[in-house]
Design an enzyme around this catalytic site. Structure first.
Site, PDB file in Angstrom:
ATOM      1  N   SER A  22       0.833  -1.198   0.000  1.00 45.93           N
ATOM      2  CA  SER A  22       0.000   0.000   0.000  1.00 45.93           C
ATOM      3  C   SER A  22       0.871   1.252   0.000  1.00 45.93           C
ATOM      4  O   SER A  22       1.714   1.437  -0.870  1.00 45.93           O
ATOM      5  CB  SER A  22      -0.947  -0.046   1.207  1.00 45.93           C
ATOM      6  OG  SER A  22      -2.010   0.851   1.050  1.00 45.93           O
ATOM      7  N   LYS A  63     -11.933   6.851 -10.225  1.00 46.89           N
ATOM      8  CA  LYS A  63     -11.251   8.142 -10.248  1.00 46.89           C
ATOM      9  C   LYS A  63     -10.060   8.130  -9.285  1.00 46.89           C
ATOM     10  O   LYS A  63      -8.960   8.594  -9.626  1.00 46.89           O
ATOM     11  CB  LYS A  63     -12.239   9.246  -9.864  1.00 46.89           C
ATOM     12  CG  LYS A  63     -11.634  10.636  -9.844  1.00 46.89           C
ATOM     13  CD  LYS A  63     -12.688  11.671  -9.467  1.00 46.89           C
ATOM     14  CE  LYS A  63     -12.062  13.072  -9.408  1.00 46.89           C
ATOM     15  NZ  LYS A  63     -13.080  14.101  -9.039  1.00 46.89           N
TER      16      LYS A  63
END
Length: 358
Positions: A22, A63
């Protein structure tokens, strides 16, 4: 911060078994030199979110994914690393071990330990903000920089799980304190936890609707304490708080395992809240079953002593208090005589003498 520094930065994933997943992947590829210990892993940087309470974490909206993928690609290419591979960390949740990352060009070296790393990069020429710098790491002195007290506190309270726990402890502490004034400890500790919790929440992105749900839940709990409804408002408050906690974090770079732990914490808060409501409701139920201690029944059949002759009006002392009294039957009762209360008329007691011989 790493991109703007004029000091060479080496990012190193260690020890064996460690991961840079991450947000850790962003940090890894940001270094001027990226190194991994064999047996470590990087990648899996797809942003996730918890769309609804009880659901498993889902991929964030397209997005957000596109934005972070472009950002990852830009960072990688700025360091001379393959941007297409870096973007796949976000778009495909790609994971690479140390050997694969080295082969794909994501990292520059693998090193078993810090000494090995320093030996490999010694003499390496790198570009830092358009300046060529030659690393001289042979026999370098290693200085560990520990966090100061302020940084340690911020590091703890900025964890969303800890921040929410502090917030809930603060709220429960204030509710308990306001419901039993005079002790002050619950109010003081509650206020401290509440302030730390609010500070921690301010360090990460949150859901505004979740904030309103938590505020609503707190309001319902307070209303339950001061206007008991046998748990109706209390249960609604607990449910509202749990839903608010589950929806609160919007951090897209948190690992999936963290969301699972956060969900357990939210359920734990709900269980604690339900337990608190059960204790309050049980206490209210017991109070409702007690006989009145004020009003007409307060002095029923209680005994006192005449301190001002009743002729037929005077005063008596009863339960440590001085009361106006009138003798039943308009008789005279001398000072010092023991009497029994037979009735009460507002602020006046009706009494009769006690026959000690009976």
């Amino acid at each position: 911060m790493i991109s703007d520094t004029d000091i060479p930065v080496i990012t190193y994933v260690t020890p064996k078994g460690g991961i840079a997943a991450s947000a850790g992947t962003f940090i890894l590829i940001s270094g001027h030199v990226a190194v991994m210990t064999p047996g470590t892993t990087c990648g899996a940087a797809m942003p996730v979110t918890m769309s609804a309470p009880g659901d498993s974490p889902q991929a964030a909206d397209q997005k957000t994914i596109n934005f972070l993928a472009a950002h990852m690609k830009t960072i990688a290419e700025d360091r001379g690393r393959p941007g297409d591979i870096a973007a796949r960390f976000v778009t495909e949740n790609l994971s690479l071990n140390a050997d694969e990352a080295l082969e794909q060009g994501i990292i520059d070296y693998t090193a078993d330990n810090l000494d090995s790393l320093l030996a490999k990069v010694d003499g390496l020429e790198i570009d830092v903000n358009d300046k060529n710098i030659i690393l001289k790491t042979k026999d370098a002195e290693i200085v560990s920089i520990d966090k100061n007290l302020e940084e340690k506190v911020i590091n703890v309270v900025s964890d969303p799980t800890v921040a929410m726990l502090l917030l809930m402890l603060g709220i429960y502490g204030l509710i308990i304190g306001f419901n039993s004034p005079g002790f002050f400890l619950p109010e003081v500790l509650g206020a401290i936890c509440l302030i730390l919790g609010l500070y921690g929440i301010g360090t990460f992105e949150v859901n505004l609707v979740a904030g309103f749900l938590i505020i609503l839940g707190v309001g319902l709990l307070v209303a339950e304490v001061f206007t008991p409804t046998y748990g109706i408002l209390g249960v609604g408050g607990v449910i509202s708080i749990v839903l608010g906690i589950l929806l609160m974090p919007l951090e897209p770079m948190m690992p999936i395992a963290w969301f699972s732990k956060f969900k357990v914490m939210a359920i734990g808060v709900g269980v604690i809240g339900a337990g608190l409501m059960l204790i309050i409701i049980a206490g209210i139920w017991r109070l409702r079953k007690l006989s009145p201690v004020h009003g007409v029944e307060e002095f029923a059949n209680s005994k006192g002593v005449v301190i001002e002759e009743l002729n037929p009006y005077g005063q008596i002392k009863i339960k440590g208090e001085i009361w106006n009294a009138v003798s039943m039957g308009q008789t005279t009762i001398p000072t010092g005589e023991r009497v029994r209360v037979v009735a009460r008329n507002d602020l006046e007691l009706v009494v009769e003498p006690i026959n000690e011989n009976k």
